[in-house]
Write a protein that holds these residues in place. Structure first.
Motif, PDB file in Angstrom:
ATOM      1  N   ALA A  10       1.511  57.600  84.087  1.00  0.00           N
ATOM      2  CA  ALA A  10       1.998  56.639  85.072  1.00  0.00           C
ATOM      3  C   ALA A  10       2.198  55.263  84.435  1.00  0.00           C
ATOM      4  CB  ALA A  10       1.029  56.537  86.239  1.00  0.00           C
ATOM      5  N   THR A  11       1.303  54.885  83.524  1.00  0.00           N
ATOM      6  CA  THR A  11       1.458  53.620  82.811  1.00  0.00           C
ATOM      7  C   THR A  11       2.677  53.660  81.912  1.00  0.00           C
ATOM      8  OG1 THR A  11      -0.933  53.354  82.834  1.00  0.00           O
ATOM      9  CG2 THR A  11       0.288  51.991  81.282  1.00  0.00           C
ATOM     10  N   LEU A  12       2.888  54.774  81.250  1.00  0.00           N
ATOM     11  CA  LEU A  12       4.068  54.932  80.399  1.00  0.00           C
ATOM     12  C   LEU A  12       5.346  54.874  81.214  1.00  0.00           C
ATOM     13  CD1 LEU A  12       5.214  55.560  77.576  1.00  0.00           C
ATOM     14  CD2 LEU A  12       4.988  57.980  78.163  1.00  0.00           C
ATOM     15  N   ALA A  13       5.339  55.468  82.395  1.00  0.00           N
ATOM     16  CA  ALA A  13       6.535  55.467  83.246  1.00  0.00           C
ATOM     17  C   ALA A  13       6.919  54.052  83.668  1.00  0.00           C
ATOM     18  CB  ALA A  13       6.315  56.341  84.474  1.00  0.00           C
ATOM     19  N   ALA A  14       5.938  53.176  83.786  1.00  0.00           N
ATOM     20  CA  ALA A  14       6.220  51.793  84.180  1.00  0.00           C
ATOM     21  C   ALA A  14       6.926  51.025  83.073  1.00  0.00           C
ATOM     22  CB  ALA A  14       4.926  51.087  84.561  1.00  0.00           C
ATOM     23  N   THR A  15       6.818  51.484  81.832  1.00  0.00           N
ATOM     24  CA  THR A  15       7.425  50.763  80.715  1.00  0.00           C
ATOM     25  C   THR A  15       8.744  51.363  80.239  1.00  0.00           C
ATOM     26  OG1 THR A  15       6.192  52.046  79.086  1.00  0.00           O
ATOM     27  CG2 THR A  15       5.152  50.033  79.919  1.00  0.00           C
ATOM     28  N   LEU A  16       9.090  52.552  80.702  1.00  0.00           N
ATOM     29  CA  LEU A  16      10.295  53.224  80.214  1.00  0.00           C
ATOM     30  C   LEU A  16      11.547  52.788  80.957  1.00  0.00           C
ATOM     31  CD1 LEU A  16       9.294  56.954  79.714  1.00  0.00           C
ATOM     32  CD2 LEU A  16       9.715  55.259  77.969  1.00  0.00           C
ATOM     33  N   ASP A  17      12.653  52.801  80.246  1.00  0.00           N
ATOM     34  CA  ASP A  17      13.961  52.616  80.869  1.00  0.00           C
ATOM     35  C   ASP A  17      14.645  53.958  81.072  1.00  0.00           C
ATOM     36  OD1 ASP A  17      13.747  49.868  80.968  1.00  0.00           O
ATOM     37  OD2 ASP A  17      14.636  49.601  78.987  1.00  0.00           O
ATOM     38  N   ARG A  18      14.639  54.783  80.023  1.00  0.00           N
ATOM     39  CA  ARG A  18      15.280  56.095  80.091  1.00  0.00           C
ATOM     40  C   ARG A  18      14.213  57.169  80.225  1.00  0.00           C
ATOM     41  NH1 ARG A  18      18.649  56.729  75.014  1.00  0.00           N
ATOM     42  NH2 ARG A  18      19.013  58.730  75.973  1.00  0.00           N
ATOM     43  N   GLY A  19      14.477  58.174  81.023  1.00  0.00           N
ATOM     44  CA  GLY A  19      13.551  59.282  81.192  1.00  0.00           C
ATOM     45  C   GLY A  19      12.425  59.007  82.174  1.00  0.00           C
ATOM     46  N   ARG A  20      12.554  57.948  82.964  1.00  0.00           N
ATOM     47  CA  ARG A  20      11.481  57.592  83.898  1.00  0.00           C
ATOM     48  C   ARG A  20      11.366  58.587  85.053  1.00  0.00           C
ATOM     49  NH1 ARG A  20      11.142  51.687  86.343  1.00  0.00           N
ATOM     50  NH2 ARG A  20      10.964  51.354  84.127  1.00  0.00           N
ATOM     51  N   ILE A  21      12.493  58.976  85.627  1.00  0.00           N
ATOM     52  CA  ILE A  21      12.468  59.870  86.795  1.00  0.00           C
ATOM     53  C   ILE A  21      11.872  61.234  86.440  1.00  0.00           C
ATOM     54  CG2 ILE A  21      13.880  61.012  88.552  1.00  0.00           C
ATOM     55  CD1 ILE A  21      13.564  57.985  88.945  1.00  0.00           C
ATOM     56  N   PRO A  22      12.319  61.887  85.350  1.00  0.00           N
ATOM     57  CA  PRO A  22      11.672  63.166  85.018  1.00  0.00           C
ATOM     58  C   PRO A  22      10.192  63.015  84.690  1.00  0.00           C
ATOM     59  CG  PRO A  22      13.684  62.908  83.756  1.00  0.00           C
ATOM     60  CD  PRO A  22      13.468  61.635  84.483  1.00  0.00           C
ATOM     61  N   LEU A  23       9.818  61.889  84.092  1.00  0.00           N
ATOM     62  CA  LEU A  23       8.411  61.661  83.793  1.00  0.00           C
ATOM     63  C   LEU A  23       7.590  61.541  85.071  1.00  0.00           C
ATOM     64  CD1 LEU A  23       6.233  61.193  81.663  1.00  0.00           C
ATOM     65  CD2 LEU A  23       6.778  58.767  81.773  1.00  0.00           C
ATOM     66  N   LEU A  24       8.107  60.850  86.059  1.00  0.00           N
ATOM     67  CA  LEU A  24       7.395  60.727  87.331  1.00  0.00           C
ATOM     68  C   LEU A  24       7.331  62.056  88.074  1.00  0.00           C
ATOM     69  CD1 LEU A  24       8.670  57.261  88.579  1.00  0.00           C
ATOM     70  CD2 LEU A  24       6.405  57.833  87.700  1.00  0.00           C
ATOM     71  N   VAL A  25       8.397  62.845  87.987  1.00  0.00           N
ATOM     72  CA  VAL A  25       8.393  64.174  88.620  1.00  0.00           C
ATOM     73  C   VAL A  25       7.354  65.065  87.945  1.00  0.00           C
ATOM     74  CG1 VAL A  25       9.764  66.269  88.956  1.00  0.00           C
ATOM     75  CG2 VAL A  25      10.756  64.044  89.459  1.00  0.00           C
ATOM     76  N   MET A  63       1.009  72.962  87.165  1.00  0.00           N
ATOM     77  CA  MET A  63       0.555  72.089  86.076  1.00  0.00           C
ATOM     78  C   MET A  63       1.329  72.370  84.789  1.00  0.00           C
ATOM     79  SD  MET A  63      -3.548  71.530  86.281  1.00  0.00           S
ATOM     80  CE  MET A  63      -4.030  73.231  86.372  1.00  0.00           C
ATOM     81  N   ILE A  64       1.526  73.639  84.467  1.00  0.00           N
ATOM     82  CA  ILE A  64       2.281  73.997  83.267  1.00  0.00           C
ATOM     83  C   ILE A  64       3.711  73.500  83.372  1.00  0.00           C
ATOM     84  CG2 ILE A  64       3.200  75.942  81.940  1.00  0.00           C
ATOM     85  CD1 ILE A  64       0.620  77.463  82.730  1.00  0.00           C
ATOM     86  N   ALA A  65       4.333  73.703  84.532  1.00  0.00           N
ATOM     87  CA  ALA A  65       5.709  73.224  84.729  1.00  0.00           C
ATOM     88  C   ALA A  65       5.774  71.702  84.631  1.00  0.00           C
ATOM     89  CB  ALA A  65       6.234  73.692  86.084  1.00  0.00           C
ATOM     90  N   GLY A  66       4.764  71.010  85.143  1.00  0.00           N
ATOM     91  CA  GLY A  66       4.721  69.554  85.045  1.00  0.00           C
ATOM     92  C   GLY A  66       4.664  69.087  83.608  1.00  0.00           C
ATOM     93  N   TRP A  67       3.851  69.751  82.790  1.00  0.00           N
ATOM     94  CA  TRP A  67       3.782  69.388  81.378  1.00  0.00           C
ATOM     95  C   TRP A  67       5.104  69.656  80.666  1.00  0.00           C
ATOM     96  CZ3 TRP A  67       0.728  66.010  79.579  1.00  0.00           C
ATOM     97  CH2 TRP A  67      -0.560  65.861  80.085  1.00  0.00           C
ATOM     98  N   LEU A  68       5.790  70.720  81.042  1.00  0.00           N
ATOM     99  CA  LEU A  68       7.105  70.987  80.444  1.00  0.00           C
ATOM    100  C   LEU A  68       8.115  69.910  80.828  1.00  0.00           C
ATOM    101  CD1 LEU A  68       7.351  74.859  80.878  1.00  0.00           C
ATOM    102  CD2 LEU A  68       6.984  73.567  78.767  1.00  0.00           C
ATOM    103  N   VAL A  69       8.079  69.459  82.078  1.00  0.00           N
ATOM    104  CA  VAL A  69       8.976  68.384  82.513  1.00  0.00           C
ATOM    105  C   VAL A  69       8.646  67.085  81.790  1.00  0.00           C
ATOM    106  CG1 VAL A  69       9.693  66.997  84.492  1.00  0.00           C
ATOM    107  CG2 VAL A  69       9.462  69.459  84.726  1.00  0.00           C
ATOM    108  N   VAL A  70       7.366  66.818  81.551  1.00  0.00           N
ATOM    109  CA  VAL A  70       6.973  65.628  80.789  1.00  0.00           C
ATOM    110  C   VAL A  70       7.523  65.713  79.362  1.00  0.00           C
ATOM    111  CG1 VAL A  70       4.976  64.445  79.764  1.00  0.00           C
ATOM    112  CG2 VAL A  70       4.965  65.055  82.173  1.00  0.00           C
ATOM    113  N   ALA A  71       7.455  66.901  78.755  1.00  0.00           N
ATOM    114  CA  ALA A  71       8.006  67.072  77.409  1.00  0.00           C
ATOM    115  C   ALA A  71       9.515  66.861  77.397  1.00  0.00           C
ATOM    116  CB  ALA A  71       7.662  68.460  76.881  1.00  0.00           C
ATOM    117  N   ILE A  72      10.209  67.350  78.417  1.00  0.00           N
ATOM    118  CA  ILE A  72      11.653  67.153  78.508  1.00  0.00           C
ATOM    119  C   ILE A  72      11.981  65.684  78.695  1.00  0.00           C
ATOM    120  CG2 ILE A  72      13.663  67.600  79.984  1.00  0.00           C
ATOM    121  CD1 ILE A  72      12.473  70.431  80.398  1.00  0.00           C
ATOM    122  N   SER A  73      11.182  64.982  79.481  1.00  0.00           N
ATOM    123  CA  SER A  73      11.430  63.549  79.677  1.00  0.00           C
ATOM    124  C   SER A  73      11.214  62.779  78.376  1.00  0.00           C
ATOM    125  CB  SER A  73      10.558  62.987  80.791  1.00  0.00           C
ATOM    126  OG  SER A  73       9.211  62.911  80.379  1.00  0.00           O
ATOM    127  N   ALA A  74      10.281  63.235  77.538  1.00  0.00           N
ATOM    128  CA  ALA A  74      10.086  62.591  76.236  1.00  0.00           C
ATOM    129  C   ALA A  74      11.311  62.791  75.358  1.00  0.00           C
ATOM    130  CB  ALA A  74       8.848  63.153  75.553  1.00  0.00           C
TER     131      ALA A  74
END
Length: 83
Positions: A10-25, A63-74
């Protein structure tokens, strides 16, 4: 461990410009999955109550799907912009 990861994401999402929405999802999916998984197992162990049928496997899968979405947002945040 997931609580610390949620705070960091959540802290990282506050600092990002690109990839914020997938990171929050992804972060939301991890949080909800943790709540379902741990809540169901805790209720079964402590009170002998089933939360819902299949909520522990569904929460774990979430939880597994969430981690995959976080990896995609990265990957999205790291990819160079096309003009």
């Amino acid at each position: 461990i997931h609580a610390a990861a949620l705070v960091a994401l959540a802290t990282l999402a506050a600092t990002l410009d690109r990839g914020r929405i997938p990171l929050l999802v992804g972060t939301s999916a991890i949080g909800l999955g943790t709540l379902l998984f741990s809540g169901d197992l805790g209720l079964r162990a402590l009170m002998e109550i089933k939360l819902l049928g299949g909520s522990a496997p569904f929460g774990g899968t979430m939880m597994i799907a969430g981690w995959l979405v976080v990896a995609i947002s990265a990957l999205l945040a790291r990819a160079p912009r096309r003009i």
